[in-house]
Design a protein around this motif. Structure first.
Motif, PDB file in Angstrom:
ATOM      1  N   ASN A  49       0.015 -14.886  -5.749  1.00 31.81           N
ATOM      2  CA  ASN A  49      -1.246 -15.515  -5.594  1.00 31.81           C
ATOM      3  C   ASN A  49      -1.227 -16.689  -4.492  1.00 31.81           C
ATOM      4  O   ASN A  49      -2.079 -17.014  -3.663  1.00 31.81           O
ATOM      5  CB  ASN A  49      -2.191 -15.648  -6.913  1.00 31.81           C
ATOM      6  CG  ASN A  49      -3.555 -15.942  -6.807  1.00 31.81           C
ATOM      7  OD1 ASN A  49      -3.956 -17.164  -6.613  1.00 31.81           O
ATOM      8  ND2 ASN A  49      -4.467 -14.803  -6.762  1.00 31.81           N
ATOM      9  N   PRO A  50      -0.362 -17.740  -4.851  1.00 30.16           N
ATOM     10  CA  PRO A  50      -0.283 -18.873  -3.873  1.00 30.16           C
ATOM     11  C   PRO A  50      -0.052 -18.519  -2.495  1.00 30.16           C
ATOM     12  O   PRO A  50      -0.895 -19.245  -1.404  1.00 30.16           O
ATOM     13  CB  PRO A  50       0.687 -19.814  -4.556  1.00 30.16           C
ATOM     14  CG  PRO A  50       0.989 -19.220  -5.870  1.00 30.16           C
ATOM     15  CD  PRO A  50       0.680 -17.780  -5.987  1.00 30.16           C
ATOM     16  N   ASP A  54      -2.744 -18.830   0.476  1.00 30.65           N
ATOM     17  CA  ASP A  54      -2.374 -19.911   1.694  1.00 30.65           C
ATOM     18  C   ASP A  54      -2.636 -19.056   3.011  1.00 30.65           C
ATOM     19  O   ASP A  54      -3.149 -19.545   4.016  1.00 30.65           O
ATOM     20  CB  ASP A  54      -0.869 -20.001   1.676  1.00 30.65           C
ATOM     21  CG  ASP A  54      -0.710 -21.264   0.587  1.00 30.65           C
ATOM     22  OD1 ASP A  54      -1.693 -21.926   0.260  1.00 30.65           O
ATOM     23  OD2 ASP A  54       0.559 -21.518   0.454  1.00 30.65           O
ATOM     24  N   ALA A  55      -2.481 -17.616   2.920  1.00 30.96           N
ATOM     25  CA  ALA A  55      -2.673 -16.926   4.224  1.00 30.96           C
ATOM     26  C   ALA A  55      -3.978 -16.729   4.404  1.00 30.96           C
ATOM     27  O   ALA A  55      -4.699 -16.878   5.589  1.00 30.96           O
ATOM     28  CB  ALA A  55      -1.991 -15.552   4.014  1.00 30.96           C
ATOM     29  N   VAL A  56      -4.882 -16.470   3.254  1.00 31.22           N
ATOM     30  CA  VAL A  56      -6.477 -16.351   3.353  1.00 31.22           C
ATOM     31  C   VAL A  56      -7.152 -17.694   3.960  1.00 31.22           C
ATOM     32  O   VAL A  56      -7.896 -17.638   4.916  1.00 31.22           O
ATOM     33  CB  VAL A  56      -7.109 -15.948   1.908  1.00 31.22           C
ATOM     34  CG1 VAL A  56      -8.547 -16.152   2.380  1.00 31.22           C
ATOM     35  CG2 VAL A  56      -6.678 -14.607   1.884  1.00 31.22           C
ATOM     36  N   GLU A  66     -15.731 -23.706   3.810  1.00 27.38           N
ATOM     37  CA  GLU A  66     -15.126 -23.852   2.602  1.00 27.38           C
ATOM     38  C   GLU A  66     -14.204 -22.694   2.522  1.00 27.38           C
ATOM     39  O   GLU A  66     -14.323 -21.608   2.970  1.00 27.38           O
ATOM     40  CB  GLU A  66     -16.163 -23.497   1.347  1.00 27.38           C
ATOM     41  CG  GLU A  66     -15.931 -23.239   0.096  1.00 27.38           C
ATOM     42  CD  GLU A  66     -16.804 -23.134  -0.807  1.00 27.38           C
ATOM     43  OE1 GLU A  66     -16.848 -22.362  -1.956  1.00 27.38           O
ATOM     44  OE2 GLU A  66     -18.061 -23.749  -0.608  1.00 27.38           O
ATOM     45  N   SER A  67     -12.947 -22.947   2.000  1.00 29.19           N
ATOM     46  CA  SER A  67     -11.860 -21.983   1.825  1.00 29.19           C
ATOM     47  C   SER A  67     -12.098 -20.833   0.803  1.00 29.19           C
ATOM     48  O   SER A  67     -12.346 -21.355  -0.128  1.00 29.19           O
ATOM     49  CB  SER A  67     -10.565 -22.663   1.835  1.00 29.19           C
ATOM     50  OG  SER A  67      -9.586 -21.918   1.701  1.00 29.19           O
ATOM     51  N   PRO A  68     -12.031 -19.845   1.199  1.00 25.02           N
ATOM     52  CA  PRO A  68     -12.178 -18.699  -0.108  1.00 25.02           C
ATOM     53  C   PRO A  68     -11.133 -18.486  -0.801  1.00 25.02           C
ATOM     54  O   PRO A  68      -9.870 -18.881  -0.194  1.00 25.02           O
ATOM     55  CB  PRO A  68     -12.414 -17.282   0.896  1.00 25.02           C
ATOM     56  CG  PRO A  68     -11.911 -17.729   2.175  1.00 25.02           C
ATOM     57  CD  PRO A  68     -12.118 -19.193   2.455  1.00 25.02           C
ATOM     58  N   LEU A  69     -11.173 -17.840  -1.853  1.00 25.10           N
ATOM     59  CA  LEU A  69     -10.115 -17.745  -2.822  1.00 25.10           C
ATOM     60  C   LEU A  69     -10.004 -16.174  -3.081  1.00 25.10           C
ATOM     61  O   LEU A  69     -10.985 -15.336  -2.805  1.00 25.10           O
ATOM     62  CB  LEU A  69     -10.610 -18.468  -4.167  1.00 25.10           C
ATOM     63  CG  LEU A  69     -10.354 -19.854  -4.036  1.00 25.10           C
ATOM     64  CD1 LEU A  69     -10.636 -20.498  -5.449  1.00 25.10           C
ATOM     65  CD2 LEU A  69      -8.997 -20.667  -3.884  1.00 25.10           C
ATOM     66  N   VAL A  70      -8.681 -15.555  -3.284  1.00 30.50           N
ATOM     67  CA  VAL A  70      -8.446 -14.420  -3.563  1.00 30.50           C
ATOM     68  C   VAL A  70      -8.061 -14.206  -5.142  1.00 30.50           C
ATOM     69  O   VAL A  70      -7.100 -14.829  -5.790  1.00 30.50           O
ATOM     70  CB  VAL A  70      -7.569 -13.641  -2.814  1.00 30.50           C
ATOM     71  CG1 VAL A  70      -7.110 -12.224  -3.429  1.00 30.50           C
ATOM     72  CG2 VAL A  70      -7.961 -13.552  -1.546  1.00 30.50           C
ATOM     73  N   TYR A  71      -8.786 -13.670  -6.113  1.00 28.13           N
ATOM     74  CA  TYR A  71      -8.499 -13.552  -7.546  1.00 28.13           C
ATOM     75  C   TYR A  71      -7.576 -12.275  -7.741  1.00 28.13           C
ATOM     76  O   TYR A  71      -7.708 -11.446  -7.040  1.00 28.13           O
ATOM     77  CB  TYR A  71      -9.717 -13.771  -8.264  1.00 28.13           C
ATOM     78  CG  TYR A  71     -10.323 -14.806  -8.394  1.00 28.13           C
ATOM     79  CD1 TYR A  71     -10.162 -15.980  -9.194  1.00 28.13           C
ATOM     80  CD2 TYR A  71     -11.620 -14.861  -7.548  1.00 28.13           C
ATOM     81  CE1 TYR A  71     -10.691 -16.926  -8.955  1.00 28.13           C
ATOM     82  CE2 TYR A  71     -12.268 -16.242  -7.542  1.00 28.13           C
ATOM     83  CZ  TYR A  71     -11.981 -17.334  -8.264  1.00 28.13           C
ATOM     84  OH  TYR A  71     -12.396 -18.485  -8.398  1.00 28.13           O
ATOM     85  N   SER A  72      -6.894 -12.305  -8.583  1.00 28.78           N
ATOM     86  CA  SER A  72      -5.699 -11.271  -8.699  1.00 28.78           C
ATOM     87  C   SER A  72      -6.374  -9.753  -8.951  1.00 28.78           C
ATOM     88  O   SER A  72      -5.828  -8.869  -8.613  1.00 28.78           O
ATOM     89  CB  SER A  72      -4.771 -11.638  -9.963  1.00 28.78           C
ATOM     90  OG  SER A  72      -3.990 -12.684  -9.557  1.00 28.78           O
ATOM     91  N   TYR A  73      -7.645 -10.051  -9.572  1.00 32.73           N
ATOM     92  CA  TYR A  73      -8.517  -8.560  -9.770  1.00 32.73           C
ATOM     93  C   TYR A  73      -8.985  -8.215  -8.511  1.00 32.73           C
ATOM     94  O   TYR A  73      -9.618  -7.128  -8.581  1.00 32.73           O
ATOM     95  CB  TYR A  73      -9.255  -8.797 -11.066  1.00 32.73           C
ATOM     96  CG  TYR A  73     -10.130  -9.968 -10.984  1.00 32.73           C
ATOM     97  CD1 TYR A  73     -11.426  -9.918 -10.157  1.00 32.73           C
ATOM     98  CD2 TYR A  73      -9.658 -11.037 -11.898  1.00 32.73           C
ATOM     99  CE1 TYR A  73     -12.250 -11.076 -10.468  1.00 32.73           C
ATOM    100  CE2 TYR A  73     -10.657 -12.185 -11.912  1.00 32.73           C
ATOM    101  CZ  TYR A  73     -11.899 -12.061 -11.218  1.00 32.73           C
ATOM    102  OH  TYR A  73     -12.694 -13.152 -11.336  1.00 32.73           O
TER     103      TYR A  73
END
Length: 144
Positions: A49-50, A54-56, A66-73
């Motif tokens: 996940n980190p 970071d890549a995203v 605003e930096s988007p996040l990627v959740y595991s699901y």
């Protein structure tokens, strides 16, 4: 007459309560039971996940305030293989991810390929932006 009203009411209730899909997209359906494979994938996503975020962040920092996040699901494993043959410990993993902002508003779809080796060392090999999602009007201000 009463029978017709009951049949029509039942049909309307079934239609209104059935899950609807928009834009021809498949609705996310979480697994209903646990399995060894699901636990292994979840452990892998916790580890990666980190690196995914970071890549995203690196990709979207020029597009969004605003930096988007990627959740595991919101990660699908597309392919995995050993780079250096049977029982080799250099692995390639390709993932489809859906980065989100705010209350899980998708901003796009991306495909990431990582190479994972002993250490552990994780290296992003390829980043492909697949699709851009339009943000709702109240989120347009984060677009650069």
């Amino acid at each position: 007459m009463k029978r017709n009203i009951v049949v029509i009411s039942l049909a309307m209730a079934m239609f209104l309560l059935s899950p609807m899909q928009t834009n021809g997209e498949k609705a996310y359906r979480p697994p209903k039971t646990d399995s060894t494979e699901l636990r292994m994938q979840d452990m892998l996503m916790n580890f990666l996940n980190p690196y995914i975020n970071d890549a995203v962040h690196d990709y979207y920092q020029h597009l969004l305030r605003e930096s988007p996040l990627v959740y595991s699901y919101f990660v699908d494993v597309i392919e995995s293989h050993r780079v250096n043959g049977f029982r080799g410990f250099i692995l390639s993993l390709t993932l489809d991810v859906t980065p989100v902002v705010g209350p899980h508003i998708p901003v796009g779809e991306d495909r990431l390929t990582f190479e994972i080796s002993a250490g552990p060392k994780v290296r992003l090999v390829k980043y492909t932006h697949v699709k851009t999602h339009e943000l709702p009007p109240n989120w347009q201000d984060i677009i650069k």
